[in-house]
Design an enzyme around this catalytic site. Structure first.
Site, PDB file in Angstrom:
ATOM      1  N   GLN A 189     -23.935   9.142  -0.356  1.00 60.27           N
ATOM      2  CA  GLN A 189     -23.750  10.587  -0.437  1.00 60.27           C
ATOM      3  C   GLN A 189     -25.063  11.352  -0.623  1.00 60.27           C
ATOM      4  O   GLN A 189     -25.227  12.449  -0.084  1.00 60.27           O
ATOM      5  CB  GLN A 189     -22.787  10.938  -1.567  1.00 60.27           C
ATOM      6  CG  GLN A 189     -21.333  10.563  -1.251  1.00 60.27           C
ATOM      7  CD  GLN A 189     -20.367  11.038  -2.313  1.00 60.27           C
ATOM      8  OE1 GLN A 189     -20.774  11.514  -3.371  1.00 60.27           O
ATOM      9  NE2 GLN A 189     -19.077  10.907  -2.052  1.00 60.27           N
ATOM     10  N   THR A 200     -59.805  34.418  10.411  1.00 62.00           N
ATOM     11  CA  THR A 200     -60.080  33.792   9.115  1.00 62.00           C
ATOM     12  C   THR A 200     -61.553  33.440   8.941  1.00 62.00           C
ATOM     13  O   THR A 200     -62.216  33.005   9.876  1.00 62.00           O
ATOM     14  CB  THR A 200     -59.228  32.525   8.959  1.00 62.00           C
ATOM     15  OG1 THR A 200     -57.841  32.869   9.084  1.00 62.00           O
ATOM     16  CG2 THR A 200     -59.458  31.860   7.614  1.00 62.00           C
ATOM     17  N   GLU A 208     -51.263  31.844   9.103  1.00 61.01           N
ATOM     18  CA  GLU A 208     -50.576  33.033   9.637  1.00 61.01           C
ATOM     19  C   GLU A 208     -49.668  33.679   8.603  1.00 61.01           C
ATOM     20  O   GLU A 208     -48.545  34.082   8.877  1.00 61.01           O
ATOM     21  CB  GLU A 208     -49.831  32.699  10.929  1.00 61.01           C
ATOM     22  CG  GLU A 208     -50.790  32.229  12.013  1.00 61.01           C
ATOM     23  CD  GLU A 208     -50.244  32.329  13.404  1.00 61.01           C
ATOM     24  OE1 GLU A 208     -49.439  33.233  13.668  1.00 61.01           O
ATOM     25  OE2 GLU A 208     -50.635  31.497  14.239  1.00 61.01           O
ATOM     26  N   GLY A 209     -50.208  33.745   7.383  1.00 58.79           N
ATOM     27  CA  GLY A 209     -49.478  34.328   6.269  1.00 58.79           C
ATOM     28  C   GLY A 209     -48.875  33.241   5.403  1.00 58.79           C
ATOM     29  O   GLY A 209     -47.938  32.565   5.821  1.00 58.79           O
ATOM     30  N   ARG A 221     -42.782  49.134   1.805  1.00 56.08           N
ATOM     31  CA  ARG A 221     -43.320  48.883   3.142  1.00 56.08           C
ATOM     32  C   ARG A 221     -42.340  49.462   4.157  1.00 56.08           C
ATOM     33  O   ARG A 221     -41.139  49.195   4.093  1.00 56.08           O
ATOM     34  CB  ARG A 221     -43.510  47.381   3.369  1.00 56.08           C
ATOM     35  CG  ARG A 221     -44.036  47.017   4.752  1.00 56.08           C
ATOM     36  CD  ARG A 221     -44.082  45.503   4.932  1.00 56.08           C
ATOM     37  NE  ARG A 221     -45.137  44.894   4.179  1.00 56.08           N
ATOM     38  CZ  ARG A 221     -46.324  44.541   4.687  1.00 56.08           C
ATOM     39  NH1 ARG A 221     -46.570  44.760   5.966  1.00 56.08           N
ATOM     40  NH2 ARG A 221     -47.241  43.977   3.945  1.00 56.08           N
ATOM     41  N   TRP A 278     -61.435  27.595  10.068  1.00 62.70           N
ATOM     42  CA  TRP A 278     -60.077  27.130  10.363  1.00 62.70           C
ATOM     43  C   TRP A 278     -59.540  27.729  11.661  1.00 62.70           C
ATOM     44  O   TRP A 278     -58.420  28.219  11.740  1.00 62.70           O
ATOM     45  CB  TRP A 278     -59.126  27.433   9.198  1.00 62.70           C
ATOM     46  CG  TRP A 278     -59.530  26.728   7.952  1.00 62.70           C
ATOM     47  CD1 TRP A 278     -60.083  27.256   6.832  1.00 62.70           C
ATOM     48  CD2 TRP A 278     -59.434  25.310   7.713  1.00 62.70           C
ATOM     49  NE1 TRP A 278     -60.343  26.266   5.913  1.00 62.70           N
ATOM     50  CE2 TRP A 278     -59.947  25.058   6.430  1.00 62.70           C
ATOM     51  CE3 TRP A 278     -58.957  24.227   8.473  1.00 62.70           C
ATOM     52  CZ2 TRP A 278     -60.014  23.795   5.874  1.00 62.70           C
ATOM     53  CZ3 TRP A 278     -59.028  22.953   7.919  1.00 62.70           C
ATOM     54  CH2 TRP A 278     -59.538  22.745   6.633  1.00 62.70           C
TER      55      TRP A 278
END
Length: 397
Positions: free
Chosen positions: A280, A126, A364-365, A382, A156
């Site tokens: 509840q 990154t 990481e995505g 893909r 990062w």
């Protein structure tokens, strides 16, 4: 698929859980407040043989399988995300990438001491202007005789001030060729021109070390090129398959931590004359946490089993990472709601859980990237690839 744990895996879980209960949980609030990463944790993990979990014994590791790595990440994040992140980066992103792509000389020099916990590894992909769009990298490495001259910046980066070795990705060719011109390098902290700087004021994972890396005419020996020139993007994606797997496993541990804290609180806190666990709407939040926990765990260990068998797993790992991190973020949000006003104070752990749960949804995505990946698989845009297709030539022969 068989999701039953072996006796060795059960013992491993107990060992890591006991470690977390004794050496992380009693101190994590102070470390989080101080923004302090305690490096002694690494030493203890190394003593337990947990720094090279999936690395073969011949390279100094423990020779365990992927689901054993998941167990470790799950239990560490139950203590705090910072320590799971450290193992994810050192083991999942760096060491396992060296195992898959490194030459024997590189493995002996860098992988062995990392697997033993004598050295720490990190991962630098990154940049300030390049996250999901990897082709936007600005870092370059130009060949000059027996060295590459590395210039650029990374952002990062976990373990920025702590790691000894870094996997760094840079353009070695024409940027117009995008992914095909990116290469990977092993870079040492001690080299002239390298520097790092931690980021302060993070929303979460404050007990972790995160920051920037700077390269000013750093001379990288040719032998520190990982794989071949132009294989960097392929190497990075293979690394992320392992990194994302550990992030997903950690998210399972965070959901468990939210459940444990919330259930305990439900048995002690009363409103309107009865324990809040009898209401509840509180039960609904707990039920959703439990569902998220079970679903995420199944997705993670399915991906782990595929990895163990050497089968395709990019699609399954992406789904596990996306769903587990989203479930963890929701579980942490509900945990704060269950604690009410107390959940807004760091006297209780759930506010830290909520802060920590946000980063894994991004790194990481992002959830958006994984959403698109899954849609592309469904639409046939893909293609699934087996793990063997991602291996370099000398590993697949």
């Amino acid at each position: 698929m068989n999701f039953h744990f072996s006796e060795e895996q059960k013992m491993l879980r107990k060992t890591v859980r006991d470690f977390v209960d004794k050496e992380i949980i009693p101190h994590i609030r102070d470390w989080d407040r101080q923004g302090k990463f305690d490096q002694n944790i690494y030493k203890r993990l190394a003593e337990l043989g947990l720094m090279g979990v999936c690395i073969p014994e011949k390279y100094g590791g423990s020779g365990m399988d992927y689901n054993s790595l998941a167990i470790i990440c799950e239990e560490l994040e139950r203590g705090d995300t910072a320590f799971r992140t450290a193992v994810s980066v050192h083991t999942g992103l760096n060491s396992m990438t060296l195992l898959q792509w490194g030459s024997e000389e590189q493995k002996e020099k860098y992988l062995v001491p990392q697997a033993k916990g004598e050295k720490i590894g990190a991962f630098g992909l990154t940049e300030p202007a390049a996250g999901s769009d990897v082709a936007a990298l600005q870092t370059t490495a130009k060949l000059d005789g027996d060295h590459y001259i590395l210039n650029g910046q990374k952002a990062w980066i976990s373990l920025c001030d702590i790691a000894d070795h870094f996997l760094i990705f840079a353009y070695t060719g024409n940027k117009e060729d995008k992914h095909k011109a990116i290469s990977a390098f092993i870079v040492e902290r001690t080299w002239e021109g390298f520097s790092s700087q931690a980021v302060k004021g993070k929303l979460g994972i404050r007990a972790g070390n995160t920051g920037e890396l700077f390269f000013e005419d750093v001379k990288v020996p040719k032998e520190n090129l990982l794989g071949k020139e132009g294989e960097g993007f392929k190497i990075a994606m293979a690394a992320l398959d392992n990194g994302r797997f550990t992030v997903a496993a950690g998210a399972v541990g965070l959901i468990q931590a939210c459940l444990e804290a919330s259930v305990d609180y439900c048995h002690t806190r009363e409103t309107f004359g009865k324990p809040i666990g009898r209401h509840q709407l509180v039960q609904q939040m707990l039920a959703n946490m439990e569902a998220g926990y079970q679903i995420s765990r199944l997705l993670v260990y399915r991906a782990g089993q595929l990895k163990n068998e050497g089968k395709r797993n990019t699609r399954e790992t992406s789904l596990a990472k996306w769903q587990a991190c989203d479930f963890a973020n929701k579980a942490a949000d509900d945990a704060v709601q269950i604690f009410g006003a107390n959940g807004y104070s760091d006297e209780y752990p759930v506010e830290r859980f909520l802060r920590n749960s946000k980063a894994p949804v991004i790194y990481e995505g992002t959830r958006e990237i994984h959403t698109l990946m899954q849609a592309d698989y469904v639409l046939g845009y893909r293609e699934d690839k087996t793990l063997s297709q991602m291996l370099p030539a000398w590993e697949s022969e």
